[in-house]
Design a protein around this motif. Structure first.
Motif, mmCIF file in Angstrom:
data_model
loop_
_atom_site.group_PDB
_atom_site.id
_atom_site.type_symbol
_atom_site.label_atom_id
_atom_site.label_comp_id
_atom_site.label_asym_id
_atom_site.label_seq_id
_atom_site.Cartn_x
_atom_site.Cartn_y
_atom_site.Cartn_z
ATOM 1 N N TRP A 254 -5.611 1.732 10.442
ATOM 2 C CA TRP A 254 -4.902 2.736 9.634
ATOM 3 C C TRP A 254 -5.887 3.578 8.839
ATOM 4 C CZ3 TRP A 254 -0.808 -1.165 7.371
ATOM 5 C CH2 TRP A 254 0.149 -1.439 8.357
ATOM 6 N N THR A 255 -6.919 2.937 8.312
ATOM 7 C CA THR A 255 -7.893 3.656 7.494
ATOM 8 C C THR A 255 -8.700 4.630 8.332
ATOM 9 O OG1 THR A 255 -8.072 1.723 6.035
ATOM 10 C CG2 THR A 255 -9.813 3.380 5.891
ATOM 11 N N GLU A 256 -9.081 4.202 9.539
ATOM 12 C CA GLU A 256 -9.872 5.087 10.399
ATOM 13 C C GLU A 256 -9.045 6.249 10.930
ATOM 14 O OE1 GLU A 256 -11.464 2.620 13.438
ATOM 15 O OE2 GLU A 256 -13.007 1.710 12.157
ATOM 16 N N ARG B 209 -7.683 -1.702 8.962
ATOM 17 C CA ARG B 209 -8.887 -0.937 9.335
ATOM 18 C C ARG B 209 -8.517 0.222 10.263
ATOM 19 N NH1 ARG B 209 -12.120 -0.277 13.417
ATOM 20 N NH2 ARG B 209 -10.941 -1.746 14.711
ATOM 21 N N TYR C 261 -6.685 8.130 9.574
ATOM 22 C CA TYR C 261 -5.905 8.609 8.431
ATOM 23 C C TYR C 261 -5.072 9.844 8.791
ATOM 24 C CZ TYR C 261 -9.851 11.848 8.069
ATOM 25 O OH TYR C 261 -10.811 12.775 8.341
ATOM 26 N N LEU D 104 -4.453 7.320 0.697
ATOM 27 C CA LEU D 104 -4.114 6.092 0.004
ATOM 28 C C LEU D 104 -4.189 6.318 -1.500
ATOM 29 C CD1 LEU D 104 -3.495 3.033 0.263
ATOM 30 C CD2 LEU D 104 -5.957 2.638 0.157
ATOM 31 N N TRP E 25 0.702 5.488 0.542
ATOM 32 C CA TRP E 25 -0.005 6.710 0.914
ATOM 33 C C TRP E 25 0.841 7.914 0.491
ATOM 34 C CZ3 TRP E 25 0.342 2.464 4.060
ATOM 35 C CH2 TRP E 25 -0.855 1.901 4.526
ATOM 36 N N ARG F 126 0.848 -1.182 0.000
ATOM 37 C CA ARG F 126 0.000 0.000 0.000
ATOM 38 C C ARG F 126 0.889 1.239 0.000
ATOM 39 N NH1 ARG F 126 -5.724 0.119 2.731
ATOM 40 N NH2 ARG F 126 -6.556 -1.852 1.993
#
Length: 337
Positions: free
Chosen positions: A141-143, A139, A145, A9, A4, A2
């Motif tokens: 990491w996504t929340e 999850r 950001y 992302l 960023w 991944r």
């Protein structure tokens, strides 16, 4: 893989050939996850990222302890996640786990090793199997950001925080199981071989868990000292993570003491139960000895009061009954029978 850029992302599942190029880009953060890699895969990774042969060997060698090692230009860390434990979870905190769900289970603890390399603008994780659920880490990491904008230190924090939370979940399961066994221990029914086997299984699990939870203090402390990212915003997050690690270690130690106490108490109660049984047997033996003595005495071929007469028979019967009932009442009053 991944990628960023400025906390957003921008790419997923890029080919390995673009790894070094992405790491050189400005304001870019890269995560690479290798699951059960071959030695050839790690050799390519070491050549592209400049990793030492010793750190590659540590990532693949069996029976390595949790640790963090500082190398020129990067950090190597090694941790263990609790992938599972064969014990039920209490659905209701008030009632806890049912005893029937605990006794007879071996409670085998399953561990999954997670190693990694922390480089400038990159985090590389190496897993020897897929038992650890990395989707939970993604999850988080996504929340968070906003936190990802702080670099590789934020990715590392999210990974370690998920692993430590897994430790807490396992410890909670073991705690519930121990409480259920405590309820069974003081019931009137006698504990058996299944109970002892369950205690032994819990003790093995706690010993194994202790070997991976206690060294996490050194891992997090080492990352606090040598964390490559200079963002001070992460200091509070790592301090909180270190506090969680300390709580998990203290909880594990207290559970080990509880299991030891449970085992010793079970032995003490079994000894006490054995003493009660022996006391009751001694009481009944004394009661039975009375008619035996009287009938044995009157059975001798010597004249006595009521000899060869029905009065002698009734006298012996009354004497047996009175003395036997008297002994029974005395033993009953003292709790011997």
């Amino acid at each position: 893989m991944r990628v960023w850029r400025d906390g957003v992302l921008v790419a997923e599942d890029l080919p390995h050939a673009e790894l070094a190029e992405q790491m050189r880009a400005q304001n870019t953060l890269v995560w690479v996850d290798l699951v059960d890699p071959s030695p050839a895969d790690l050799e390519v990774l070491a050549r592209d990222l400049g990793l030492s042969a010793g750190s590659i060997e540590d990532a693949m060698a069996p029976h390595e302890r949790p640790k963090v090692v500082r190398h020129p230009g990067y950090l190597f860390f090694q941790t263990y996640a609790t992938a599972g434990v064969d014990l039920p979870v209490a659905s209701d905190p008030q009632t806890g786990v049912a005893v029937a769900d605990v006794v007879g289970r071996d409670g085998t603890l399953s561990l999954s090793r997670v190693s990694g390399y922390v480089l400038p603008q990159a985090l590389v994780t190496v897993r020897l199997d897929d038992r650890f659920d990395m989707s939970e880490v993604v999850r988080r990491w996504t929340e968070d950001y906003d936190l990802v904008e702080l670099g590789e230190g934020a990715l590392l924090h999210g990974l370690l925080d998920t692993i430590v939370d897994g430790h807490f979940d396992t410890i909670q399961r073991l705690d519930d199981a121990i409480e259920a066994l405590e309820d069974l221990l003081f019931e009137d029914k006698q504990t058996g071989a299944d109970f002892a086997r369950t205690i032994f299984g819990l003790r093995k699990d706690l010993v194994q868990l202790r070997r991976v939870v206690l060294p996490m203090r050194e891992v997090v402390n080492g990352l606090l000292r040598h964390r490559p990212s200079g963002h001070s915003e992460l200091d509070s997050a790592y301090d909180d993570l270190y506090d969680h690690v300390l709580r998990a270690a203290e909880w594990t130690e207290s559970l080990r003491d509880m299991v030891t106490t449970l085992f010793e108490t079970n032995l003490s109660l079994q000894d006490a139960h054995l003493n009660i049984v022996m006391r009751k047997l001694a009481g009944w033996a004394a009661i039975i000895a009375v008619p035996t003595a009287i009938t044995g005495w009157f059975g001798q071929n010597v004249p006595y009061w009521g000899f060869q007469d029905s009065t002698g028979l009734w006298a012996s019967v009354v004497l047996i009954a009175v003395l036997s009932v008297g002994l029974f009442a005395a033993f009953r009053r003292n709790g011997w029978v």
